[in-house]
Design a protein around this motif. Structure first.
Motif, PDB file in Angstrom:
ATOM      1  N   VAL A   1       0.881  -1.169   0.000  1.00 20.89           N
ATOM      2  CA  VAL A   1       0.000   0.000   0.000  1.00 20.89           C
ATOM      3  C   VAL A   1       0.919   1.220   0.000  1.00 20.89           C
ATOM      4  CG1 VAL A   1      -1.838   1.251   1.178  1.00 20.89           C
ATOM      5  CG2 VAL A   1      -1.749  -1.251   1.312  1.00 20.89           C
ATOM      6  N   TYR A   2       0.761   2.092  -1.009  1.00 22.49           N
ATOM      7  CA  TYR A   2       1.685   3.231  -1.085  1.00 22.49           C
ATOM      8  C   TYR A   2       1.045   4.371  -1.866  1.00 22.49           C
ATOM      9  CZ  TYR A   2       2.770   1.333  -5.744  1.00 22.49           C
ATOM     10  OH  TYR A   2       2.700   0.865  -7.032  1.00 22.49           O
ATOM     11  N   THR A   3       1.615   5.567  -1.662  1.00 19.84           N
ATOM     12  CA  THR A   3       1.192   6.754  -2.389  1.00 19.84           C
ATOM     13  C   THR A   3       2.253   7.087  -3.429  1.00 19.84           C
ATOM     14  OG1 THR A   3       0.107   7.578  -0.397  1.00 19.84           O
ATOM     15  CG2 THR A   3       0.459   9.157  -2.180  1.00 19.84           C
ATOM     16  N   GLU A   4       1.792   7.440  -4.628  1.00 19.58           N
ATOM     17  CA  GLU A   4       2.713   7.713  -5.742  1.00 19.58           C
ATOM     18  C   GLU A   4       2.558   9.165  -6.185  1.00 19.58           C
ATOM     19  OE1 GLU A   4       3.101   4.913  -9.205  1.00 19.58           O
ATOM     20  OE2 GLU A   4       2.172   6.608 -10.253  1.00 19.58           O
ATOM     21  N   PHE A   5       3.693   9.882  -6.273  1.00 21.64           N
ATOM     22  CA  PHE A   5       3.726  11.238  -6.811  1.00 21.64           C
ATOM     23  C   PHE A   5       4.568  11.192  -8.085  1.00 21.64           C
ATOM     24  CE2 PHE A   5       3.337  11.532  -2.211  1.00 21.64           C
ATOM     25  CZ  PHE A   5       2.245  12.381  -2.064  1.00 21.64           C
ATOM     26  N   ALA A   6       4.021  11.626  -9.216  1.00 18.83           N
ATOM     27  CA  ALA A   6       4.706  11.491 -10.505  1.00 18.83           C
ATOM     28  C   ALA A   6       4.736  12.826 -11.235  1.00 18.83           C
ATOM     29  CB  ALA A   6       4.028  10.436 -11.362  1.00 18.83           C
ATOM     30  N   ILE A   7       5.906  13.163 -11.760  1.00 20.27           N
ATOM     31  CA  ILE A   7       6.073  14.315 -12.640  1.00 20.27           C
ATOM     32  C   ILE A   7       6.415  13.780 -14.021  1.00 20.27           C
ATOM     33  CG2 ILE A   7       7.418  16.384 -13.132  1.00 20.27           C
ATOM     34  CD1 ILE A   7       7.901  16.663 -10.151  1.00 20.27           C
TER      35      ILE A   7
ATOM     36  N   ASN B   1       8.066   9.525 -16.941  1.00 18.92           N
ATOM     37  CA  ASN B   1       7.446   9.885 -15.665  1.00 18.92           C
ATOM     38  C   ASN B   1       8.427   9.563 -14.554  1.00 18.92           C
ATOM     39  OD1 ASN B   1       4.994  10.637 -16.840  1.00 18.92           O
ATOM     40  ND2 ASN B   1       4.137   8.579 -16.666  1.00 18.92           N
ATOM     41  N   LEU B   2       8.752  10.523 -13.731  1.00 19.05           N
ATOM     42  CA  LEU B   2       9.606  10.322 -12.576  1.00 19.05           C
ATOM     43  C   LEU B   2       8.727  10.279 -11.328  1.00 19.05           C
ATOM     44  CD1 LEU B   2      12.517  12.787 -13.455  1.00 19.05           C
ATOM     45  CD2 LEU B   2      12.379  10.330 -13.900  1.00 19.05           C
ATOM     46  N   LYS B   3       8.943   9.265 -10.461  1.00 14.72           N
ATOM     47  CA  LYS B   3       8.016   9.025  -9.365  1.00 14.72           C
ATOM     48  C   LYS B   3       8.731   9.013  -8.019  1.00 14.72           C
ATOM     49  CE  LYS B   3       5.186   5.958 -12.283  1.00 14.72           C
ATOM     50  NZ  LYS B   3       4.582   4.610 -12.389  1.00 14.72           N
ATOM     51  N   TYR B   4       8.054   9.584  -7.053  1.00 16.08           N
ATOM     52  CA  TYR B   4       8.451   9.427  -5.653  1.00 16.08           C
ATOM     53  C   TYR B   4       7.352   8.608  -4.980  1.00 16.08           C
ATOM     54  CZ  TYR B   4       9.541  10.281  -0.773  1.00 16.08           C
ATOM     55  OH  TYR B   4       9.829  10.107   0.551  1.00 16.08           O
ATOM     56  N   LEU B   5       7.751   7.556  -4.252  1.00 12.79           N
ATOM     57  CA  LEU B   5       6.801   6.630  -3.659  1.00 12.79           C
ATOM     58  C   LEU B   5       6.893   6.698  -2.141  1.00 12.79           C
ATOM     59  CD1 LEU B   5       7.682   3.608  -5.978  1.00 12.79           C
ATOM     60  CD2 LEU B   5       5.987   5.393  -6.387  1.00 12.79           C
ATOM     61  N   MET B   6       5.746   6.772  -1.498  1.00 12.90           N
ATOM     62  CA  MET B   6       5.694   6.802  -0.039  1.00 12.90           C
ATOM     63  C   MET B   6       4.866   5.598   0.418  1.00 12.90           C
ATOM     64  SD  MET B   6       4.731  10.025   2.405  1.00 12.90           S
ATOM     65  CE  MET B   6       3.046  10.132   1.828  1.00 12.90           C
ATOM     66  N   GLY B   7       5.555   4.592   1.020  1.00 15.40           N
ATOM     67  CA  GLY B   7       4.903   3.348   1.366  1.00 15.40           C
ATOM     68  C   GLY B   7       4.220   3.392   2.709  1.00 15.40           C
ATOM     69  N   GLN B   8       3.006   2.817   2.753  1.00 13.16           N
ATOM     70  CA  GLN B   8       2.275   2.738   4.017  1.00 13.16           C
ATOM     71  C   GLN B   8       2.350   1.338   4.644  1.00 13.16           C
ATOM     72  OE1 GLN B   8       0.305   4.497   1.362  1.00 13.16           O
ATOM     73  NE2 GLN B   8       1.358   6.289   2.180  1.00 13.16           N
ATOM     74  N   ALA B   9       2.263   0.285   3.832  1.00  7.81           N
ATOM     75  CA  ALA B   9       2.262  -1.067   4.399  1.00  7.81           C
ATOM     76  C   ALA B   9       2.737  -2.060   3.362  1.00  7.81           C
ATOM     77  CB  ALA B   9       0.866  -1.445   4.886  1.00  7.81           C
ATOM     78  N   ASN B  10       3.359  -3.139   3.877  1.00 11.73           N
ATOM     79  CA  ASN B  10       3.844  -4.175   2.960  1.00 11.73           C
ATOM     80  C   ASN B  10       3.973  -5.499   3.687  1.00 11.73           C
ATOM     81  OD1 ASN B  10       6.684  -5.645   2.055  1.00 11.73           O
ATOM     82  ND2 ASN B  10       5.378  -5.057   0.335  1.00 11.73           N
TER      83      ASN B  10
END
Length: 823
Positions: free
Chosen positions: A183-189, A204-213
């Protein structure tokens, strides 16, 4: 029973969901170019308009299913009758006892993948550059749930057949068993650019912020199953990063799944979970290429990346050498068998007591597409190959679609996914724009076949459904009222040249700026002063069709191959002047004397193949068998100098004195076959013993008469006149010669030393010839005789005495066996 919910994750998802082999994509959407969100499948796709995702009605994508089984493989509809046998209800039975376990097992793939994927677009924005209209920029933020469980075929084999083979050990390979739930949030430019009329590229360049795995990494998992005991030999890990979840561990190290607890969902707890310290990076890459104006190829690679998990870590590893009680099972109690298997597998993992950070990779996808358009792009046909790489396995599907877009505000797509469609589902998508709001919905797996559950409360069952997905959204489009179809920066209503090639510099009315009027825009023109009317290439320079650096009007050889060096006339260089151009010339330094005698590769010819080029070869017709034995002039060698070439010479060591006396094979001649070679034979044409140098033995009586003749032939004093008393002995010699026709004689005249040498020589010659004349007159052939005077050179006695001088004055007869040839 302990840990029942683990069993239901595996079994219930199979029975209730039937999931796609693909995550995070609705393939039907791939060719719907009025929908901005398809940029997530290939970042080179540029939306037709600028867009803004509406936060209160976000874009939603959801998928669930598996890649092996359909409903009919797992469940069976059953009618319930009353006491009288009348149907009153119906029910669905999971893994019905009447099912055929062999057919069920054959249906399974090597790895069954069960997954559920959800994507919520939180915010999306895309817009085209104002000055550089071929550039497109985007920003997106979304929340994702990507859950996959991977079950190797051997798990089902164990549950279906257990240890039915009791005569030998049963071996099972669980190496591909695993899970990866994130489960994660994706920010893409994103950025894409239309490079020219054919190419578009994007990223697309992405920064990922993970919540659960929860994830596994199993390298080895082998089971040797006996009748009573099962042994596991494995190597692998199970890791978890789940904020707000407490996972207790028993004293044995086994995870206590029964007592897992969750913290209270307070505002601060939810904030902590959302803003976790887990982080990652990702990238999407894409490109499109127009082969011809109506045929476009596309390639997209998405979700290349990772997430580093650091929060609330639990690490576990496979217990080495684990042993547990075996089972025997069949299809009628597969649920119980699976429960036993899962319970034991849970105990295989033991907590390591560490809190080590770990990394998981995203599920990467490769999309390869082709689309052919008709009717000014109102109708198109597309083919998409999509491959997902997850858990060290590739999952593939192929989708074909027909796309109809009669207006910019309405489009639809009908598709079929070949490999996992079971010939019972279709895909469908529709897009509708009302004012500035663009609404759409699409799905890949719409079932076509259903079965009735029966009974009074009958309901349809999609018996062949394997998976289901859907994507929908409501997007605000803007910036399309005044289009710029040729993307030259001048809007359509002001553009007097509405079909300007992409990238041309234009004036205020949208027409190409072309100062030298050669048809190439100034910003592309590398030869800006081309004379008016001169044909030019794509960069405005005088045409040089063969690209040799010499323009067409000056090029005497206009078809020079690419890369070939040429002279000032544009013709290929021929440095050595052998008429073969340097780029073809494999022998670039041909001597002047060899010109005109080279082959197509520019090498001097060697017609007879003897290794000596024709221009050097003095014996150009060397036979094939002599090619290896020629000298520097190309002539067959004659090592022993006997006149017979080595390749023919069967007697290669001929002595010097035998030269000229050999046969055609180079062997010494023996003309009379008497065993003595001619060069040693004094009588080469008459056979004779070797002891006599190859000549026949002269008869004793003949030798006697010849001996008598030495002093028996008398001459007048100081003259060559034969005295009459010598006639008798001469007549005997005549008779000998007539009786022996094979005899020939040398008549040698000799004198004593009285008188001078010259006189004695002449006198001996005259007397020898007088004897020969006598014999001629008696009928002896001239070619049987030869007369020779030796003067005083060959005395047989001492000239100091009268007796010696008497013996030295003589005429000798020497028998020969060959006729004399007149000189």
């Amino acid at each position: 029973m302990k840990k029942q919910y683990i069993k239901h994750i595996i079994i219930s998802l199979l029975a209730m969901c039937s999931l796609s082999t693909f995550a995070q994509q609705v393939s039907t959407l791939y060719f719907m170019d009025n929908i901005a969100e398809r940029n997530a499948y290939n970042p080179a796709f540029q939306p037709i308009t600028n867009y803004f995702d509406i936060p209160f009605f976000p874009n939603l994508r959801a998928e669930v299913g598996n890649n092996s089984l359909v409903f009919k493989d797992l469940v069976k509809s059953q009618t319930i009758n009353d006491a009288s046998g009348n149907p009153v209800d119906s029910t669905i039975t999971f893994l019905h006892p009447q099912a055929n376990k062999d057919d069920f097992y054959k249906t399974l793939r090597k790895t069954t993948r069960i997954n559920t994927d959800l994507t919520f677009n939180l915010l999306g924005l895309g817009f085209r550059g104002k000055k550089n209209y071929q550039n497109y920029y985007s920003f997106n933020a979304c929340q994702k749930v990507d859950a996959g469980i991977y079950i190797p075929k051997d798990v089902f084999k164990m549950a279906l057949y257990g240890t039915e083979n009791v005569d030998a050990p049963n071996y099972f390979d669980f190496k591909r068993l695993g899970t990866n739930i994130s489960v994660y949030t994706e920010f893409a430019i994103g950025f894409s650019r239309e490079i020219d009329d054919k190419w578009t590229a994007g990223v697309n360049l992405k920064y990922l912020m993970g919540q659960a795995n929860i994830s596994t990494n199993i390298k080895k998992f082998d089971i040797e199953a006996g009748i009573d005991r099962w042994m596991i030999d494995g190597e692998g890990t199970l890791n978890a990063s789940i904020p707000l979840v407490n996972i207790p561990v028993e004293q044995s190290g086994t995870i206590d799944f029964d007592n897992i607890s969750v913290d209270s969902l307070t505002t601060s707890a939810i904030t902590k979970m959302a803003l976790t310290g887990n982080w990652g990076l990702g990238i999407d890459l894409g490109a499109t290429y127009k082969v011809i104006p109506d045929l476009e190829l596309s390639l997209g690679i998405t979700d290349l990346g990772f997430i580093r998990w650091r929060e609330n870590i639990t690490n576990a590893a496979l217990k080495p050498g684990y042993e547990y009680t075996g089972i025997q099972s069949g299809i009628h109690n597969m649920e119980a068998a699976m429960d036993t298997i899962v319970s034991n597998l849970e105990d295989v993992f033991i907590a390591t007591g560490t809190k080590n950070n770990y990394t998981t990779m995203l599920s990467t996808r490769l999309n390869v597409g082709a689309e052919y358009s008709l009717a000014q792009d109102r109708l198109s046909f597309g083919v998409l190959s999509s491959t997902l790489f997850a858990n060290k396995t590739a999952f593939q599907d192929v989708t074909a679609s027909v796309n109809y877009r009669p207006w910019h505000w309405f489009s639809t797509s009908l598709s079929y996914s070949c490999l996992n469609g079971q010939f019972s589902t279709i895909g469908f998508g529709i897009q509708l724009r009302i004012l500035a709001f663009n609404m759409y919905i699409a799905a890949d797996r719409i079932p076509l076949t259903f079965a009735s559950s029966g009974g009074d409360k009958s309901y349809p069952i999609p018996t062949k459904l394997q998976n289901a997905n859907i994507q929908m959204g409501w997007v605000w489009n803007f910036g399309t009222k005044d289009k710029d179809d040729d993307k030259d920066g001048v809007r359509n209503k002001k553009d007097q040249c509405p079909s300007t090639p992409l990238g041309d510099i234009v004036d205020k009315v949208g027409c190409t700026v072309d100062t030298d009027k050669d048809g190439v825009a100034d910003n592309k023109d590398k030869c800006p002063d081309t004379p008016l009317g001169t044909p030019v290439d794509s960069v405005g320079c005088t045409l040089d069709d063969d690209k040799d650096g010499v323009v067409n009007p000056n090029d005497s050889c206009p078809d020079t191959p690419a890369g070939v060096k040429v002279d000032e006339k544009g013709c290929p260089l021929d440095t050595d002047g052998d008429t073969v151009a340097d780029y073809k010339d494999k022998c670039p330094d041909t001597p002047a004397e060899a010109r005109g005698t080279v082959d197509a590769d520019g090498c001097p010819k060697d017609t007879d193949g003897d290794g000596v080029s024709d221009y050097k070869d003095k014996c150009p017709g060397t036979p094939e068998e002599a090619r290896a034995t020629v000298d520097e002039n190309g002539c067959p060698k004659d090592t022993d100098g006997d006149g017979v070439a080595d390749f023919k010479d069967k007697c290669p060591g001929t002595p010097v004195e035998a030269r000229g006396k050999v046969d055609e094979n180079g062997c010494e001649l023996d003309s009379d076959k008497d065993g003595l070679p001619d060069y040693k034979d004094n009588c080469p044409t008459v056979a004779g013993p070797i002891s006599n140098k190859g000549c026949p033995e002269v008869k004793a009586e003949v030798k006697k008469i010849f001996q008598q003749a030495l002093q028996g032939i008398q001459f007048e004093s100081a003259k060559s006149t034969i005295k009459k008393q010598s006639y008798a002995i001469l007549d005997k010699i005549v008779k000998i010669l007539k009786d022996n026709p094979d005899y020939s004689v040398m008549i040698n005249g000799h004198t004593d030393s009285q008188g001078n040498d010259e006189y004695n020589q002449k006198l001996s010659d005259a007397r020898a010839n007088a004897v020969m004349t006598y014999l001629l007159n008696k009928g002896i052939e001239a070619n049987r005789m030869k007369a020779q005077g030796y003067g005083e050179l060959m005395p047989v006695e001492n000239n100091a005495t009268a007796a010696g001088r008497y013996k030295n004055r003589r005429v000798e007869f020497v028998v020969q066996f060959e006729r004399f040839v007149k000189e």
